[in-house]
Design a protein around this motif. Structure first.
Motif, PDB file in Angstrom:
ATOM      1  N   ASN A  17       0.685  -1.277   0.052  1.00 29.16           N
ATOM      2  CA  ASN A  17      -0.060  -0.087  -0.042  1.00 29.16           C
ATOM      3  C   ASN A  17       0.811   1.184   0.107  1.00 29.16           C
ATOM      4  N   TRP A  18       1.776   1.302  -1.096  1.00 27.87           N
ATOM      5  CA  TRP A  18       2.887   2.351  -0.844  1.00 27.87           C
ATOM      6  C   TRP A  18       2.215   3.770  -1.166  1.00 27.87           C
ATOM      7  N   VAL A  19       1.180   4.026  -1.735  1.00 23.60           N
ATOM      8  CA  VAL A  19       0.576   5.310  -1.895  1.00 23.60           C
ATOM      9  C   VAL A  19       0.009   5.674  -0.492  1.00 23.60           C
ATOM     10  N   ARG A  20      -0.669   4.814   0.154  1.00 22.72           N
ATOM     11  CA  ARG A  20      -1.210   4.901   1.464  1.00 22.72           C
ATOM     12  C   ARG A  20       0.082   5.490   2.677  1.00 22.72           C
ATOM     13  N   SER A  21       1.134   4.625   2.423  1.00 21.14           N
ATOM     14  CA  SER A  21       2.080   4.931   3.194  1.00 21.14           C
ATOM     15  C   SER A  21       2.994   5.936   2.912  1.00 21.14           C
ATOM     16  N   PHE A  22       3.025   6.439   1.804  1.00 23.02           N
ATOM     17  CA  PHE A  22       3.730   7.602   1.438  1.00 23.02           C
ATOM     18  C   PHE A  22       2.967   8.725   1.710  1.00 23.02           C
ATOM     19  N   LEU A  23       1.741   8.782   1.547  1.00 24.15           N
ATOM     20  CA  LEU A  23       0.828   9.920   2.228  1.00 24.15           C
ATOM     21  C   LEU A  23       0.999  10.077   3.879  1.00 24.15           C
ATOM     22  N   SER A  24       1.060   8.886   4.451  1.00 23.38           N
ATOM     23  CA  SER A  24       1.409   8.818   5.958  1.00 23.38           C
ATOM     24  C   SER A  24       2.870   9.429   6.211  1.00 23.38           C
ATOM     25  N   MET A  25       3.670   9.218   5.143  1.00 22.65           N
ATOM     26  CA  MET A  25       4.942   9.610   5.622  1.00 22.65           C
ATOM     27  C   MET A  25       5.296  11.161   5.390  1.00 22.65           C
ATOM     28  N   LEU A  26       4.355  11.567   4.452  1.00 29.76           N
ATOM     29  CA  LEU A  26       4.492  12.903   4.018  1.00 29.76           C
ATOM     30  C   LEU A  26       4.496  14.048   5.189  1.00 29.76           C
ATOM     31  N   GLY A  27       3.485  13.727   6.287  1.00 28.52           N
ATOM     32  CA  GLY A  27       3.463  14.580   7.296  1.00 28.52           C
ATOM     33  C   GLY A  27       4.875  14.533   8.035  1.00 28.52           C
ATOM     34  N   ILE A  28       5.295  13.045   8.203  1.00 29.52           N
ATOM     35  CA  ILE A  28       6.674  13.127   8.983  1.00 29.52           C
ATOM     36  C   ILE A  28       7.643  13.856   8.404  1.00 29.52           C
ATOM     37  N   ILE A  29       7.768  13.710   6.768  1.00 34.86           N
ATOM     38  CA  ILE A  29       8.868  14.204   6.186  1.00 34.86           C
ATOM     39  C   ILE A  29       8.732  15.873   6.433  1.00 34.86           C
ATOM     40  N   ILE A  30       7.555  16.343   6.132  1.00 30.61           N
ATOM     41  CA  ILE A  30       7.447  17.809   6.221  1.00 30.61           C
ATOM     42  C   ILE A  30       7.863  18.296   7.667  1.00 30.61           C
ATOM     43  N   GLY A  31       7.171  17.687   8.709  1.00 31.97           N
ATOM     44  CA  GLY A  31       7.367  18.127   9.900  1.00 31.97           C
ATOM     45  C   GLY A  31       9.048  18.112  10.455  1.00 31.97           C
ATOM     46  N   VAL A  32       9.465  17.034   9.966  1.00 36.34           N
ATOM     47  CA  VAL A  32      11.099  16.986  10.363  1.00 36.34           C
ATOM     48  C   VAL A  32      11.972  17.855   9.548  1.00 36.34           C
ATOM     49  N   ALA A  33      11.491  18.229   8.379  1.00 36.75           N
ATOM     50  CA  ALA A  33      12.453  19.157   7.658  1.00 36.75           C
ATOM     51  C   ALA A  33      12.146  20.574   8.097  1.00 36.75           C
TER      52      ALA A  33
END
Length: 406
Positions: A17-33
Motif C-alpha cells: 500500500n505504498w501510496v497510502r504509506s507515502f501519504l502517511s510519511m509525508l507529514g513526518i517528512i514535512i514536520g522533520v524538515a
C-alpha cells in the motif's frame, strides 16, 4: 516468528500500500524538515548577530544619558543631558580598566556635493573612536587631536556616502561636502562593512571631530553617549563598576539615588540578542513540531483502517500459531517503519533546505547535529506512540471471529 521475519512481513505490508504509506510519511517528512530548517535558521541568525556585534568589539562599553527604562518608559526625560565634558575628561584621566574613550554626538541630515545629495548620520567622535569600533581607514587619513581642539571642519566618510555623492570608485579625498549648510572637507574613507543583521547600511556614515558637531552643527554642550573599550572582555564588569563610580561622583549621586545614566556592555547585548533568538527559535520549532503530531495522528488513523482491512489475515496468523505478542510487534513495526523512513527523508530534505535554500533567500543557517538526532528520536517515538493502539487492537482480536470476518 523471529524479528527478521516480522520486518519482512511489515515491509511487504507497507510497500503493498505504498501510496497510502507515502501519504502517511509525508507529514513526518514535512514536520522533520521544518524542525531542522527552523532550528538551523535560528542558530544561524544567532551566530550572525554574535559575529555582527563582535565586529564592533567584544569589549565595547556604551554609556548613555538618562535612567534605565522602567516599564518601557524613561523615568526622567530631562536626564537625557546628563553626560558632560567633565565626565569624559574624568574617565580619560582616571581610567584603569578602560583603554580608549570617545564622547559621541550624533546628527542626521542631508549631505550635499554639487547636484548630488543623500541622507546620512554624522557622528562626532574622538580620534580613538575608530579603534573602539574596529573601523579601518581605506583611503586618506583620520582627523587629528589638533583638529578636535580647533573644531576643524574635517570628516571621514563611509563608502555609501562616496558612491551617492561622487560615484562608484571615485576619489573624494580633499573634496568639500555640505552637511546642514556647514562645509566639511573629506580627509578619509572608511573600509566597507556592508549591511548588518538588521538591514542597516553601516557604510552610510560620516565621522567628524566631536567638538565640530557640538559647536557648529548640533549646538549643544552635552554628549549623546560615551563609548569605551575595556582592557579585555573579561574585565568589562570591572570597567562598568569603575565608570559607574566615576559618573556617580561627578553627578553627586548619594546613597541609593538612582543612576542618571546607563552603561551597557557588548557581552550583555550579545546575551540579550541570543536569548531573544532562542525564544523566537523555540516558537518556530514548536509550530513546526505540530506537523509531527498531525502526522502521528495520520499514522494512527491509517493503521486502524489497516487493522480493520486485515482482520481475516490476523485471524489466520493466530490460527497457525502466531501469538498476541507477534501480532503486536508486527503492527507496531509497520508504523515505526513508516515513521523512521519518513524521518530519514525529512532529515535529508531539511539539511538540503538549510544548506542550499536558506542561503539563496539571504537567510543565515547553521545545522546543529543535535537537531538531527532529536528529530530522529522524535520520529521513533511518534511511530511507537501512535502505532501502539492499532497494534493492541490487532493483538486482542478473537481468532475465530477474525477468520469469519468478511
Amino acid at each position: 516468528m523471529n524479528i527478521l521475519d516480522l520486518i519482512k512481513v511489515s515491509f511487504k505490508a507497507v510497500t503493498n500500500n505504498w501510496v497510502r504509506s507515502f501519504l502517511s510519511m509525508l507529514g513526518i517528512i514535512i514536520g522533520v524538515a521544518a524542525v531542522i530548517i527552523m532550528m538551523s535558521m535560528g542558530q544561524g541568525s544567532k551566530e550572525s548577530i554574535r559575529k555582527e556585534l563582535s565586529t564592533m568589539g567584544t569589549n565595547l562599553l556604551t554609556i548613555r544619558p538618562g535612567a534605565d527604562f522602567r516599564g518601557g518608559v524613561r523615568q526622567d526625560p530631562s536626564a537625557m543631558q546628563t553626560l558632560k565634558m567633565a565626565d569624559y575628561e574624568r574617565i580619560v584621566r582616571e581610567k584603569k580598566f578602560v583603554t580608549k574613550v570617545s564622547p559621541e554626538v550624533t546628527a542626521s541630515g542631508q549631505v550635499i556635493h554639487g547636484n548630488s545629495n543623500t541622507t546620512t548620520t554624522l557622528y562626532g567622535e574622538s580620534t580613538e573612536y575608530l579603534d573602539i569600533k574596529l573601523w579601518t581607514i581605506e583611503q586618506g587619513d583620520c582627523f587629528t587631536d589638533e583638529d578636535i581642539k580647533k573644531a576643524s571642519k574635517k570628516v571621514v566618510v563611509g563608502t555609501t556616502v562616496v558612491k551617492e555623492l561622487f560615484g562608484e570608485g571615485a576619489d573624494p579625498i580633499g573634496k568639500t561636502v555640505r552637511f546642514k549648510s556647514i562645509p566639511m572637507t573629506i580627509v578619509g574613507v572608511l573600509k566597507s562593512k556592508g549591511y548588518n543583521s538588521w538591514g542597516m547600511d553601516q557604510d552610510n556614515v560620516m565621522i567628524a571631530p566631536y567638538t565640530t558637531v557640538m559647536k557648529r552643527i548640533a549646538a549643544q554642550t552635552y554628549f549623546s553617549s560615551i563609548v569605551c573599550s575595556a582592557i579585555t572582555e573579561d574585565l568589562s564588569d570591572a570597567a562598568i563598576e569603575e565608570l559607574t563610580q566615576m559618573l556617580r561622583d561627578n553627578h553627586k549621586l548619594k546613597g541609593d539615588a538612582a543612576d542618571d545614566f546607563t552603561i551597557r556592555s557588548q557581552a550583555e547585548m550579545m546575551e540579550t540578542m541570543s536569548s531573544t533568538m532562542d525564544t523566537v527559535t523555540t516558537i518556530l520549532v514548536g509550530a513546526a513540531a505540530c506537523a509531527l503530531i498531525v502526522a502521528g495522528i495520520g499514522i494512527l488513523s491509517i493503521m486502524l483502517v489497516s487493522v480493520t482491512e486485515r482482520t481475516k489475515e490476523i485471524g489466520l496468523r493466530m490460527a497457525v500459531g502466531a501469538t498476541g505478542a507477534d501480532i503486536t510487534r508486527q503492527f507496531l513495526l509497520e508504523p515505526l517503519l513508516i515513521s523512521v523512513t519518513g524521518g530519514l527523508a525529512g532529515i535529508i530534505l531539511g539539511c538540503l533546505g538549510s544548506v542550499f535554500v536558506l542561503p539563496l533567500m539571504g537567510m543565515p543557517s547553521s545545522i546543529q547535529a543535535w537537531s538531527i538526532y532529536l528529530s530522529f528520536v522524535v520520529c521513533v517515538v511518534v511511530g511507537i506512540v501512535f502505532g501502539t493502539i492499532p497494534a493492541l487492537k490487532a493483538a486482542n482480536m478473537d481468532p475465530i471471529e477474525a477468520i469469519r470476518h468478511e
